[in-house]
Design a protein around this motif. Structure first.
Motif, PDB file in Angstrom:
ATOM      1  N   TRP A  41       0.802  -1.212   0.000  1.00 52.40           N
ATOM      2  CA  TRP A  41       0.000   0.000   0.000  1.00 52.40           C
ATOM      3  C   TRP A  41       0.838   1.267   0.000  1.00 52.40           C
ATOM      4  O   TRP A  41       0.278   2.379   0.007  1.00 52.40           O
ATOM      5  N   LEU A  44       0.020   4.071  -2.631  1.00 55.26           N
ATOM      6  CA  LEU A  44      -1.218   4.797  -2.359  1.00 55.26           C
ATOM      7  C   LEU A  44      -1.000   5.848  -1.272  1.00 55.26           C
ATOM      8  O   LEU A  44      -1.521   6.967  -1.361  1.00 55.26           O
ATOM      9  N   ILE A  62      -6.719   2.335   5.520  1.00 58.58           N
ATOM     10  CA  ILE A  62      -6.333   1.058   4.921  1.00 58.58           C
ATOM     11  C   ILE A  62      -6.517  -0.078   5.920  1.00 58.58           C
ATOM     12  O   ILE A  62      -7.001  -1.166   5.574  1.00 58.58           O
ATOM     13  N   THR A  66      -8.952  -3.242   5.647  1.00 57.38           N
ATOM     14  CA  THR A  66      -8.402  -4.602   5.735  1.00 57.38           C
ATOM     15  C   THR A  66      -9.199  -5.457   6.706  1.00 57.38           C
ATOM     16  O   THR A  66      -9.537  -6.610   6.402  1.00 57.38           O
TER      17      THR A  66
END
Length: 350
Positions: A41, A44, A62, A66
Motif C-alpha cells: 500500500w 497509495l 487502509i 483490511t
C-alpha cells in the motif's frame, strides 16, 4: 582495522542476523505479513501525501478496510470451506466404487490394453484411498489442534494492526535504517536495495493483479458451469495462484472429483476447457504482461525454487518460493553488474 578484518566482521554480522531470523521465523511471521501488506500500500500512501493527507490517516483507512475484508472473508469462506471438506470426505468414502467403475468403463471405450488399464485403475484407487485418508487427517487436525488455529488467527488479527504502525512511520523507519549503513558503502548498498525494491514491488503488485483476475475468471466460469462449490474452488484457485502450478493442479483435481462424485452433473469436457483457457490466460497474458518482463524469471527457475525450498523447509518454502526467487534474481543481477565492472573481468587495473 584492516580491510580483511572489516569484511570478516561484516560477514559474521550477516550470518548472525540470518541465524537469528531463521530460529525466530515463527514469531516473526505476523511482522513479515504486516510489512508486506504495508509495502503493497506504500504507493497509495505516497499519492495521498501529495494531496496533503497524512500517512497516519491513510494507514488508519487502509487498516479499517483490511479488517472489514478479513471479517467478511471469515464469515463467508470459512463455513464454505468446511462444507467442502465434509462433502469430499463423506462422498469419497461412499462413492469411490462408483468413480472407479466409471473410470473403468472410460478406459474400455478408449481401447486401452487390459494390463495397462488394470495398472491405471489400481493407481487411481490408491490415489483415492490416500486422498480420503489425508482429508480425514486434515479434519481431525483442524478440530483437535486448537493451538495451531489460535496461531493462525493471531497472525490474521495482528498483521493489519502491525502494518498500521509500519505504514504510519515508514519514512522514519527507512531513515533510521539508512543511517545504520556505513557511509563508505551507503551509496552502493542503497543502489542494491533500490534494485531489489523495483523487482520485488513489480512481483508483488503484479501477482496481486494476477490473483484478482484469476479469482474472477475461475469463480465465474466454475459457478456457471454447474459445478457444486464451483465459485469457492474458483476463488481459492485465484487466491493461492501465487504458489506457482500448485493451486491450479489442486483445483483441477478437486473439480473433477466433485464432478465425478455428483454423477457428472457438469460436463468434464467443459471443465477441461475452463482450465485450459485459464492456464492459457495466466501463462500467455496475465503473467507476462503484469509480472514477466519486469522480473525476467524463467519458469524452470521458479520450479527449481519450489522443489528446493519445499524440500528444505516444507510448505512455507513452497509458499515463499516465488518472492524469494525474485529477490535472489535481483541480487544476482547486482553481483553480475559488479563483476562486469571489476578488474577481474576487464583484466586491467583501474
Amino acid at each position: 582495522m584492516t580491510k580483511f578484518e572489516t569484511r570478516c566482521l561484516s560477514i559474521c554480522f550477516l550470518l548472525s542476523v540470518t541465524a537469528i531470523f531463521y530460529w525466530s521465523f515463527g514469531a516473526l511471521i505476523p511482522f513479515i505479513v504486516g510489512f508486506v501488506w504495508a509495502y503493497l500500500w506504500r504507493p497509495l500512501i505516497l499519492k495521498a501525501q501529495n494531496h496533503n493527507i497524512s500517512p497516519g490517516i491513510s494507514a488508519f483507512c487502509i487498516t479499517f478496510f483490511t479488517y472489514c475484508i478479513l471479517g467478511t472473508t471469515c464469515i463467508v469462506l470459512i463455513p464454505s470451506v468446511k462444507h467442502l471438506l465434509i462433502f469430499l470426505f463423506q462422498n469419497l468414502s461412499v462413492g469411490k466404487e462408483e468413480i472407479l467403475s466409471m473410470i473403468s468403463s472410460t478406459l474400455k471405450k478408449m481401447h486401452i490394453p487390459s494390463q495397462n488399464g488394470y495398472w491405471i485403475e489400481r493407481t487411481l484407487e490408491d490415489g483415492l484411498s490416500i486422498t480420503t485418508t489425508k482429508l480425514k487427517e486434515i479434519m481431525f487436525y483442524v478440530l483437535q489442534s486448537g493451538w495451531t488455529v489460535a496461531k493462525v488467527l493471531t497472525i490474521i488479527a495482528m498483521a493489519p494492526f502491525l502494518s498500521f504502525y509500519i505504514m504510519k512511520d515508514w519514512g522514519a523507519f527507512i531513515k533510521a535504517l539508512t543511517t545504520c549503513i556505513p557511509i563508505p558503502y551507503r551509496k552502493e548498498v542503497l543502489k542494491g536495495i533500490e534494485s531489489i525494491h523495483l523487482t520485488f514491488s513489480a512481483y508483488l503488485r503484479g501477482q496481486a493483479l494476477v490473483c484478482i483476475s484469476l479469482c474472477g475468471y475461475y469463480g465465474i466460469a466454475l459457478k456457471y458451469s454447474g459445478l457444486q462449490f464451483g465459485w469457492l474452488i474458483g476463488v481459492l484457485i485465484g487466491v493461492f495462484s501465487f504458489i506457482p502450478y500448485v493451486s491450479v493442479f489442486l483445483g483441477i483435481c478437486v473439480s473433477f472429483l466433485i464432478a465425478l462424485l455428483t454423477s457428472a452433473s457438469v460436463s468434464l469436457k467443459i471443465l477441461g476447457v475452463i482450465f485450459v483457457l485459464g492456464y492459457g490466460l495466466e501463462a500467455l497474458f496475465l503473467t507476462p504482461f503484469l509480472i514477466g518482463k519486469r522480473i525476467g524469471v524463467h519458469p524452470i527457475i521458479v520450479l527449481l525454487a519450489i522443489f528446493s525450498l519445499g524440500h528444505s523447509i516444507g510448505f512455507v518454502g513452497v509458499l515463499l518460493s516465488a518472492p524469494l526467487t525474485a529477490i535472489v534474481v535481483a541480487f544476482l543481477r547486482l553481483i553480475r553488474e559488479y563483476y562486469l565492472k571489476s578488474t577481474l573481468y576487464q583484466g586491467r587495473e583501474r
